[in-house]
Design a protein around this motif. Structure first.
Motif, PDB file in Angstrom:
ATOM      1  N   ASP A  28     -11.471  -6.742  -4.334  1.00 21.98           N
ATOM      2  CA  ASP A  28     -11.295  -7.306  -2.987  1.00 21.98           C
ATOM      3  C   ASP A  28      -9.826  -7.276  -2.556  1.00 21.98           C
ATOM      4  O   ASP A  28      -9.513  -6.906  -1.421  1.00 21.98           O
ATOM      5  CB  ASP A  28     -11.822  -8.742  -2.917  1.00 21.98           C
ATOM      6  N   ILE A  29      -8.923  -7.659  -3.453  1.00 23.47           N
ATOM      7  CA  ILE A  29      -7.491  -7.653  -3.132  1.00 23.47           C
ATOM      8  C   ILE A  29      -7.005  -6.223  -2.919  1.00 23.47           C
ATOM      9  O   ILE A  29      -6.232  -5.941  -2.001  1.00 23.47           O
ATOM     10  CB  ILE A  29      -6.671  -8.351  -4.238  1.00 23.47           C
ATOM     11  N   MET A  30      -7.466  -5.292  -3.761  1.00 28.45           N
ATOM     12  CA  MET A  30      -7.092  -3.884  -3.604  1.00 28.45           C
ATOM     13  C   MET A  30      -7.495  -3.380  -2.218  1.00 28.45           C
ATOM     14  O   MET A  30      -6.719  -2.687  -1.553  1.00 28.45           O
ATOM     15  CB  MET A  30      -7.733  -3.040  -4.703  1.00 28.45           C
ATOM     16  N   ASN A  71       0.831  -1.206   0.000  1.00 27.55           N
ATOM     17  CA  ASN A  71       0.000   0.000   0.000  1.00 27.55           C
ATOM     18  C   ASN A  71       0.867   1.259   0.000  1.00 27.55           C
ATOM     19  O   ASN A  71       1.969   1.270   0.533  1.00 27.55           O
ATOM     20  CB  ASN A  71      -0.900   0.005   1.239  1.00 27.55           C
ATOM     21  N   ASP A  72       0.360   2.303  -0.611  1.00 34.21           N
ATOM     22  CA  ASP A  72       0.949   3.637  -0.495  1.00 34.21           C
ATOM     23  C   ASP A  72      -0.202   4.641  -0.501  1.00 34.21           C
ATOM     24  O   ASP A  72      -1.336   4.272  -0.758  1.00 34.21           O
ATOM     25  CB  ASP A  72       1.960   3.919  -1.621  1.00 34.21           C
ATOM     26  N   PHE A 107      -6.157   2.204 -10.282  1.00 34.41           N
ATOM     27  CA  PHE A 107      -4.936   1.752 -10.942  1.00 34.41           C
ATOM     28  C   PHE A 107      -4.526   0.384 -10.399  1.00 34.41           C
ATOM     29  O   PHE A 107      -4.134  -0.504 -11.161  1.00 34.41           O
ATOM     30  CB  PHE A 107      -3.802   2.768 -10.755  1.00 34.41           C
ATOM     31  N   VAL A 108      -4.629   0.208  -9.092  1.00 38.11           N
ATOM     32  CA  VAL A 108      -4.293  -1.081  -8.469  1.00 38.11           C
ATOM     33  C   VAL A 108      -5.212  -2.173  -9.006  1.00 38.11           C
ATOM     34  O   VAL A 108      -4.755  -3.269  -9.357  1.00 38.11           O
ATOM     35  CB  VAL A 108      -4.366  -0.995  -6.933  1.00 38.11           C
ATOM     36  N   VAL A 109      -6.490  -1.891  -9.118  1.00 40.33           N
ATOM     37  CA  VAL A 109      -7.449  -2.857  -9.678  1.00 40.33           C
ATOM     38  C   VAL A 109      -7.045  -3.211 -11.113  1.00 40.33           C
ATOM     39  O   VAL A 109      -7.022  -4.386 -11.490  1.00 40.33           O
ATOM     40  CB  VAL A 109      -8.894  -2.305  -9.621  1.00 40.33           C
TER      41      VAL A 109
END
Length: 80
Positions: free
Chosen positions: A34-36, A8-9, A16-18
């Motif tokens: 869910d993972i994000m 995480n940041d 973007f993470v998704v």
């Protein structure tokens, strides 16, 4: 086998993470979301387990993609 981890940041957009999870780890939109959230809440999440070579490639792909889009997203690997 090696675990690939996303960290995480406070700057990389959740969308973007998704997109990274869908593109590089073959997740559905629901799985990626869910993972994000796990990354966001817990600080990191395992996004896959691969052989050393594949894990290295995944980390490099994610890091390159994040840099191209000027995001500080970090992806690492560790022995399982």
């Amino acid at each position: 086998m090696y675990k690939v981890l996303l960290l995480n940041d406070d700057y990389t957009p959740m969308e973007f993470v998704v997109a990274v999870l869908e593109r590089y780890f073959g997740m559905s939109s629901a799985q990626a979301f869910d993972i994000m959230l796990t990354v966001h809440k817990k600080g990191l999440a395992v996004v896959g387990v691969y052989s050393h070579e594949i894990a290295e490639t995944k980390v490099a792909q994610v890091m390159d993609f994040a840099r191209q889009h000027q995001h500080p997203l970090q992806c690492t690997m560790e022995k399982e």
